[in-house]
Design a protein around this motif. Structure first.
Motif, PDB file in Angstrom:
ATOM      1  N   GLY A 318       0.893  -1.545   0.101  1.00 41.62           N
ATOM      2  CA  GLY A 318       0.233  -0.157  -0.110  1.00 41.62           C
ATOM      3  C   GLY A 318       0.803   1.406  -0.179  1.00 41.62           C
ATOM      4  N   PRO A 319       0.343   2.194   0.433  1.00 42.72           N
ATOM      5  CA  PRO A 319       1.385   3.500   0.313  1.00 42.72           C
ATOM      6  C   PRO A 319       2.233   3.587   1.236  1.00 42.72           C
ATOM      7  N   ILE A 383       0.365  11.050  -3.896  1.00 45.66           N
ATOM      8  CA  ILE A 383       0.050   9.090  -3.471  1.00 45.66           C
ATOM      9  C   ILE A 383      -0.708   9.606  -2.504  1.00 45.66           C
ATOM     10  N   GLU A 386      -4.925  10.957  -2.385  1.00 44.57           N
ATOM     11  CA  GLU A 386      -5.034  10.356  -3.507  1.00 44.57           C
ATOM     12  C   GLU A 386      -5.290   9.323  -3.911  1.00 44.57           C
ATOM     13  N   ARG A 387      -4.641   8.082  -2.582  1.00 45.25           N
ATOM     14  CA  ARG A 387      -4.876   6.503  -2.711  1.00 45.25           C
ATOM     15  C   ARG A 387      -5.285   6.167  -0.637  1.00 45.25           C
ATOM     16  N   LYS A 393      -7.825  13.243  -8.101  1.00 52.04           N
ATOM     17  CA  LYS A 393      -6.853  13.539  -7.775  1.00 52.04           C
ATOM     18  C   LYS A 393      -6.085  14.461  -8.841  1.00 52.04           C
TER      19      LYS A 393
END
Length: 397
Positions: A318-319, A383, A386-387, A393
Motif C-alpha cells: 500500500g502507501p 500518492i 489520492e490513494r 486526483k
C-alpha cells in the motif's frame, strides 16, 4: 505486529556478527565505513572486491528464492543482517540496484531465459546495474518519458534501437547494464506505450557524463543513447507494459536494506551528539531539544519501517512506502542542518584544500537532495492524498 525475534533469529544474528568480525580484517578493515551517499567514490574498487567476497560466502541476495541463487531467508533474518552489517561499519555495498531492484523484478516478471542470463551475475556481483528512469523532462513524473526505442531486424536477429537521454542515473559510470523505461509506441502518451528494456552500457551508442554535485563527487550522471542497441528479447514484460514493470521495480525499492540505512543514521546522530558534547553546544536548549527529538523520531521511523516490511511480506503493498520516504527524507535533511548548527563556524571551512569535506559537511550537502530523489516529497504526498485520503486526483493536462 510481533517484533519479537525468535531463538533461531538470535542465533542467526550471532552468526552474522561473528562472520563480519572475522572477515572485516586486513585490507577489508581499511575500508570500514567507506562509501554511501555523497561518498561513493571512496575505495570503490576495494568495495567491489569486498562485495564479491560477500557473494562467495553466501551473503548476497539473502531474501531471493534458493532456486534463483538466494538463501530464502525470512524477513526478520534479512533485517538482522542489514542491521548487523551497518553496526559493524561495513563498507557501503555496490550492487544495491541489481540486488534490491532488478533482481526481484526479473524473479517476478522476467522470462526463464532472462533469469538464467542475469541473476547469477547479480548474485556474484560480476555485473553491475543502473536505473534508467528519470529524464530532463520526466523526473518524478515517470510517465513523461520521451526516450524512444524502435524494433528492427539486425544481422543476428531482432534488436531494439534506442535514442534519448536519462539523467540523475546513479552510478552509471560503473554499471555494465541499465534497466531503462523507454517509449516504444510512436504517438503514445503518459504511461501508455512504454517498455522496460535491459540495455548494455559498454557500447558506442551509450555516453555517460558525470554530474558534479555540491559534495564535489559524482554519484549521479547523464546518460545519452544514440542508436544504442539491445537484443529484441531483452524486454521485461510485453511491449507497452513498461509502466507496470517499472511500478513493480519501485515497489521493491524500499526493502529491508532501509532498516540498515537507519542504523547508519543512528551512527550519524551519535557522531553529532558527541560533537555537541565536545564543543558545549549540547548545553544550548535548542540544540539539546533537536538532538532528543531526532533520537525519538529515528526510533519511530524504525518501527514504521518494520511494520511496512511486514505488510510487504504478507503481500500487501500500500502507501506505507510513500509515508516511509517522507519520514526518512525530511528527517535526514533536518539531521544535516542540525550537524551544521552543532559544528558552528567550523562548518564553513573545508577539511582540506581545494574542496575536501568532512563527513558532516558531506551529510549536510548531500541530504539536501533527499526530499527530491527516489520520488519527491510532492509526489509522495500526492500518492497519499489520492490513494489513502480519497482526495480528488491532481489535474494533469
Amino acid at each position: 505486529m510481533d517484533l519479537t525475534f525468535s531463538a533461531e533469529d538470535e542465533a542467526f544474528r550471532a552468526e552474522v556478527r561473528t562472520w563480519l568480525a572475522d572477515n572485516l580484517v586486513g585490507e577489508f578493515a581499511a575500508i570500514k565505513g567507506m562509501g554511501g551517499s555523497g561518498r561513493e567514490h571512496e575505495a570503490y574498487e576495494e568495495r567491489v572486491a569486498w562485495n564479491r567476497h560477500l557473494a562467495a560466502s553466501g551473503w548476497t541476495c539473502l531474501g531471493w528464492p534458493v532456486e534463483h541463487g538466494g538463501r530464502g531467508l525470512s524477513l526478520f533474518q534479512q533485517v538482522i543482517f542489514h542491521e548487523e552489517y551497518a553496526r559493524a561499519d561495513a563498507p557501503a555495498r555496490v550492487n544495491h540496484l541489481g540486488e534490491e531492484l532488478l533482481g526481484p523484478t526479473l524473479i517476478a516478471l522476467g522470462t526463464p531465459e532472462q533469469q538464467a542470463r542475469f541473476l547469477p551475475g547479480i548474485v556474484a556481483v560480476t555485473e553491475l546495474w543502473c536505473q534508467g528512469y528519470s529524464e530532463p523532462g520526466a523526473g518524478s513524473d515517470l510517465a513523461g518519458v520521451r526516450t524512444r526505442a524502435r524494433l528492427e531486424d539486425g544481422p543476428e536477429g531482432g534488436r531494439w534501437v534506442i535514442d534519448g537521454q536519462k539523467v540523475w542515473t546513479s552510478l552509471a559510470q560503473h554499471a555494465d547494464w541499465c534497466f531503462a523505461v523507454v517509449r516504444t509506441e510512436p504517438g503514445s502518451q503518459r504511461h501508455h506505450g512504454l517498455s522496460y528494456l535491459l540495455v548494455p552500457m559498454h557500447q558506442d551508442g551509450v555516453e555517460v557524463r558525470p554530474i558534479v554535485q555540491l559534495t564535489g563527487t559524482s554519484e549521479f550522471n547523464e546518460v545519452f543513447f544514440d542508436a544504442a542497441i539491445t537484443d529484441a528479447d531483452l524486454i521485461v514484460g510485453a511491449p507497452g507494459e513498461g509502466w507496470k514493470v517499472a511500478m513493480a521495480t519501485l515497489g521493491f525499492e524500499r526493502g529491508v536494506s532501509t532498516v540498515g540505512q537507519q542504523v547508519g543514521y543512528e551512527r550519524e546522530l551519535a557522531t553529532i551528539t558527541e560533537l555537541a558534547r565536545a564543543n558545549g553546544s549540547i548545553d544550548e536548549p535548542d540544540i539539546a531539544d533537536r538532538l532528543a527529538r531526532a533520537s525519538v523520531e529515528l526510533e519511530v521511523m524504525r518501527m514504521h519501517a518494520l511494520r511496512t516490511l511486514s505488510a510487504f511480506d504478507s503481500g500487501s503493498r500500500g502507501p506505507e512506502a510513500s509515508v516511509s520516504k517522507l519520514l526518512w527524507a525530511r528527517w535526514h535533511r533536518s539531521l544535516g542542518e542540525l550537524a551544521m548548527d552543532v559544528a558552528g563556524a567550523g562548518a564553513l571551512t573545508v577539511e582540506k584544500a581545494p574542496y575536501e569535506l568532512d563527513r558532516l559537511q558531506s551529510l549536510f550537502l548531500f541530504s539536501r537532495a533527499d526530499t527530491i530523489y527516489g520520488g519527491s516529497d510532492e509526489i509522495q504526498r500526492t500518492i497519499i492524498a489520492e490513494r489513502v485520503l480519497g482526495l480528488p486526483k491532481e489535474y494533469r493536462p
